[in-house]
Design a protein around this motif. Structure first.
Motif, short mmCIF file in Angstrom:
data_model
loop_
_atom_site.label_atom_id
_atom_site.label_comp_id
_atom_site.label_asym_id
_atom_site.label_seq_id
_atom_site.Cartn_x
_atom_site.Cartn_y
_atom_site.Cartn_z
N ASN A 66 0.80 -1.21 0.00
CA ASN A 66 0.00 0.00 0.00
C ASN A 66 0.84 1.27 0.00
O ASN A 66 0.31 2.37 0.22
CB ASN A 66 -0.94 0.00 1.20
CG ASN A 66 -2.08 -0.99 1.04
OD1 ASN A 66 -3.03 -0.72 0.32
ND2 ASN A 66 -1.98 -2.14 1.68
N TYR A 101 -3.96 4.10 -4.17
CA TYR A 101 -5.41 4.26 -4.00
C TYR A 101 -6.07 4.53 -5.35
O TYR A 101 -7.12 3.97 -5.68
CB TYR A 101 -5.69 5.44 -3.08
CG TYR A 101 -5.93 5.12 -1.62
CD1 TYR A 101 -5.91 3.81 -1.14
CD2 TYR A 101 -6.21 6.15 -0.72
CE1 TYR A 101 -6.14 3.54 0.19
CE2 TYR A 101 -6.44 5.88 0.63
CZ TYR A 101 -6.39 4.57 1.07
OH TYR A 101 -6.62 4.30 2.39
N ARG A 161 -7.31 2.03 -7.75
CA ARG A 161 -8.46 1.27 -7.24
C ARG A 161 -8.02 0.10 -6.36
O ARG A 161 -8.46 -1.03 -6.52
CB ARG A 161 -9.35 0.79 -8.39
CG ARG A 161 -9.94 1.95 -9.19
CD ARG A 161 -11.01 1.48 -10.15
NE ARG A 161 -12.11 0.80 -9.49
CZ ARG A 161 -13.06 1.41 -8.80
NH1 ARG A 161 -13.03 2.74 -8.66
NH2 ARG A 161 -14.02 0.73 -8.24
N GLY A 178 -8.08 -0.90 -2.41
CA GLY A 178 -8.61 -0.59 -1.09
C GLY A 178 -7.73 -1.19 -0.01
O GLY A 178 -7.12 -2.24 -0.21
N HIS A 179 -7.67 -0.52 1.13
CA HIS A 179 -6.79 -0.98 2.20
C HIS A 179 -7.50 -0.87 3.54
O HIS A 179 -7.84 0.24 3.99
CB HIS A 179 -5.51 -0.13 2.22
CG HIS A 179 -4.55 -0.50 3.32
ND1 HIS A 179 -3.69 0.40 3.91
CD2 HIS A 179 -4.32 -1.69 3.95
CE1 HIS A 179 -2.98 -0.21 4.84
NE2 HIS A 179 -3.35 -1.47 4.89
N ARG A 238 -10.71 9.35 1.70
CA ARG A 238 -10.11 8.66 0.56
C ARG A 238 -10.40 9.40 -0.75
O ARG A 238 -9.56 9.46 -1.65
CB ARG A 238 -10.66 7.24 0.52
CG ARG A 238 -10.21 6.42 -0.62
CD ARG A 238 -10.96 5.10 -0.70
NE ARG A 238 -10.65 4.49 -1.98
CZ ARG A 238 -9.80 3.51 -2.14
NH1 ARG A 238 -9.20 2.97 -1.11
NH2 ARG A 238 -9.53 3.03 -3.34
N ARG A 262 -15.80 2.70 4.46
CA ARG A 262 -15.13 3.60 3.52
C ARG A 262 -14.45 2.82 2.40
O ARG A 262 -14.56 3.16 1.22
CB ARG A 262 -14.10 4.46 4.26
CG ARG A 262 -13.34 5.44 3.37
CD ARG A 262 -12.25 6.13 4.16
NE ARG A 262 -11.19 5.21 4.55
CZ ARG A 262 -10.50 5.30 5.69
NH1 ARG A 262 -10.77 6.26 6.56
NH2 ARG A 262 -9.55 4.44 5.96
N GLU A 263 -13.72 1.76 2.77
CA GLU A 263 -12.93 1.03 1.79
C GLU A 263 -13.78 0.16 0.87
O GLU A 263 -13.48 0.04 -0.33
CB GLU A 263 -11.87 0.18 2.50
CG GLU A 263 -10.86 0.98 3.31
CD GLU A 263 -10.10 2.00 2.48
OE1 GLU A 263 -9.62 1.64 1.39
OE2 GLU A 263 -10.02 3.17 2.90
N PRO A 309 -13.32 -1.39 -4.68
CA PRO A 309 -11.98 -1.42 -5.27
C PRO A 309 -11.77 -2.67 -6.13
O PRO A 309 -12.39 -3.70 -5.89
CB PRO A 309 -11.06 -1.46 -4.04
CG PRO A 309 -11.90 -2.11 -2.98
CD PRO A 309 -13.30 -1.64 -3.23
N LEU A 328 -8.77 -5.44 -3.05
CA LEU A 328 -8.94 -5.09 -1.63
C LEU A 328 -7.88 -5.82 -0.83
O LEU A 328 -7.78 -7.05 -0.89
CB LEU A 328 -10.33 -5.51 -1.15
CG LEU A 328 -10.58 -5.34 0.36
CD1 LEU A 328 -10.56 -3.86 0.74
CD2 LEU A 328 -11.89 -5.98 0.78
#
Length: 509
Positions: free
Chosen positions: A298, A324, A327, A329-330, A353, A408-409, A414, A417
């Motif tokens: 990340n 990010y 695309r 997600g973390h 984000r 949020r993620e 995404p 992920l």
């Protein structure tokens, strides 16, 4: 604790709760995220004072108006969110506020010897000279436990003590808790893990939305009954899913090497792939490079060598923002350091984000109304317990902070992920929901890389499992071809070939 209430404005975090702790028992405190468990224990440990009600210690009424007063009364608390100073060493954090002296000088030598003796006695080994900012979440948890033991508390409160520990560490801690009670200590343990309650607790008090539901004898109450009391409905523990139908490669890691804070190779020439439409789990004992791997993927830790590709694009040495924007997600392992800004509102954290997108900004100015509306939708969809989307993130319970980050993620759908211990600190109802959401991402042809210290989570959600040992992948196999016992052996250094030989011997026997 008799008829205890705690009110914040018009909101009751606790309302007329009764809790009795007997000498020499382990008493579990069970409830959903945001039910008021930590608030109740913060009053017992002196961080908060009750709005009404009375606390009695050995039959005498006491007023606990500060943590120092709690310490004087022999009450110590291991907090879920660590009360540590990042720039201090482990040793300095443990003795802070209770420093031994020799004349006018700080006597670190005697403190070190005492802490080393406690560490050895309870199997809580840590590097006393490491700075807290450089050690893993699991190590920070051990430091918190050592702080309480160092102060010699008679009543010990553990708030989600195993959330960041490996299965072996959890087993060791359970033995430690039992040993402490045999020496006359009394323990309150806040946990969402029903198997831990069944393993060590004598009694369990269940609270829901700030009120007592019941206190039961653990030996005569099933895990399902406890779960149903906690959430008020039946809970499904096994996530239903169809076989995976993976398609093209989404994440490719080639010969990756990443160093830890000591300059040693934590990830050592590691390679693997994750395809769209599958969940790949990473199993391993804490300290074998998983945390460094997740941070490096990340953009939060530099890569020494190797390559990382997201949907064919090389993202090595890209910033977290750039990754990010590809695309990815973390869901981070440490929700405070890497997942949220505690002094910003829930609304701001849920938009952090994508705040640059036109949905939330116009010519550099934030659209607060749009952010708040977006936050309210996610709060409802993910059952984030908060008084308002305008509330500060730090005002939420740990589990609800985690749900906000997950909301949020996942809400941006995404392509890849990357989730590290995503259900840490969540109750069984929330875990059920998050597992279903991860499977839904997979079913929508997204790639999921899941790192978890919970082997039952790895086995429940993953389609394929990578086993990490000493910074390398030592096994890559379909989930249905292994079990918890075999994973445990490989995580401890047994080769896959040796495990296969043991399996063959077992089947012949």
């Amino acid at each position: 604790m008799v008829d205890i209430s705690k009110r914040f404005g018009d909101f009751y975090a606790n309302k007329h709760i009764n809790l009795e702790l007997r000498q020499g028992e382990i008493h579990a405190l069970l409830g959903e995220n945001g039910a008021g468990k930590s608030t109740l224990m913060n009053m017992l440990s002196g961080i908060l004072e009750p709005t009404s009600g009375q606390i009695y210690l050995k039959g005498e009424a006491v007023q606990i108006d500060s943590p120092n007063k709690a310490n004087q009364l022999g009450i110590g608390m291991v907090h879920q969110h660590f009360m540590l100073i990042s720039a201090f060493t482990v040793l300095e954090n443990i003795i802070l506020g209770d420093e031994p002296t020799s004349g006018l000088l700080l006597d670190k030598a005697s403190a070190r010897q005492r802490i080393e003796n406690i560490s050895e006695q309870y199997g809580l080994r840590v590097d006393l000279d490491a700075r807290v900012q450089d050690i893993s979440v699991g190590m920070q948890q051990r430091v918190e436990i050592l702080k309480v033991l160092y102060r010699g508390a008679d009543i010990l409160i553990f708030d989600e003590p195993t959330a960041a520990l490996t299965p072996q560490e959890i087993d060791d801690l359970m033995l430690t808790l039992k040993a402490l009670t045999q020496e006359g200590h009394s323990i309150i343990i806040i946990t969402h893990k029903l198997d831990e309650i069944k393993a060590v607790a004598d009694r369990c008090t269940v609270i829901r939305r700030g009120q007592s539901i019941d206190t039961v004898d653990v030996a005569t109450t099933t895990a399902n009954e406890l779960a149903n009391m906690m959430v008020g409905r039946n809970v499904v523990f096994q996530t239903a899913k169809e076989p995976a139908k993976p398609t093209e490669e989404a994440l490719l890691v080639e010969n990756l090497t990443v160093q830890d804070y000591r300059g040693l190779n934590a990830v050592n020439g590691l390679s693997f792939t994750v395809r769209q439409g599958e969940v790949v789990g990473i199993a391993g004992i804490d300290g074998n490079g998983q945390s460094e791997l997740i941070l490096a993927l990340n953009g939060l830790l530099p890569i020494e060598s190797g390559k990382v590709y997201v949907k064919g694009e090389d993202v090595m040495d890209h910033s977290p923002r750039a990754i990010y924007e590809r695309r990815v997600g973390h869901i981070p392992e440490d929700r405070h350091r890497h997942g949220s800004i505690l002094d910003m509102s829930v609304s701001e954290n849920l938009a952090i984000r994508d705040y640059k997108e036109r949905q939330f900004s116009n010519n550099g100015f934030l659209k607060e109304q749009a952010m708040d509306e977006h936050a309210r939708e996610l709060i409802t969809a993910y059952d984030v317990r908060t008084t308002s989307e305008k509330a500060l993130m730090r005002s939420l319970s740990g589990g609800n902070q985690q749900k906000a980050i997950i909301a949020r993620e996942l809400s941006v759908h995404p392509d890849v992920l990357i989730a590290a211990n995503p259900t840490r600190g969540l109750d069984v109802g929330a875990i059920e929901f998050i597992h279903e959401e991860i499977i839904r991402q997979r079913n929508e042809n997204r790639a999921v890389l899941l790192m978890s210290f919970e082997l039952d989570e790895i086995l429940n959600v993953s389609d394929r499992i990578l086993v990490m040992y000493e910074g390398k992948i030592v096994a890559d196999l379909p989930t249905e071809e292994t079990n918890e016992q075999e994973l445990g052996l490989m995580m401890a250094g047994t080769s896959y070939e040796e495990v296969l030989a043991l399996r063959a011997e077992g089947s012949e026997g």
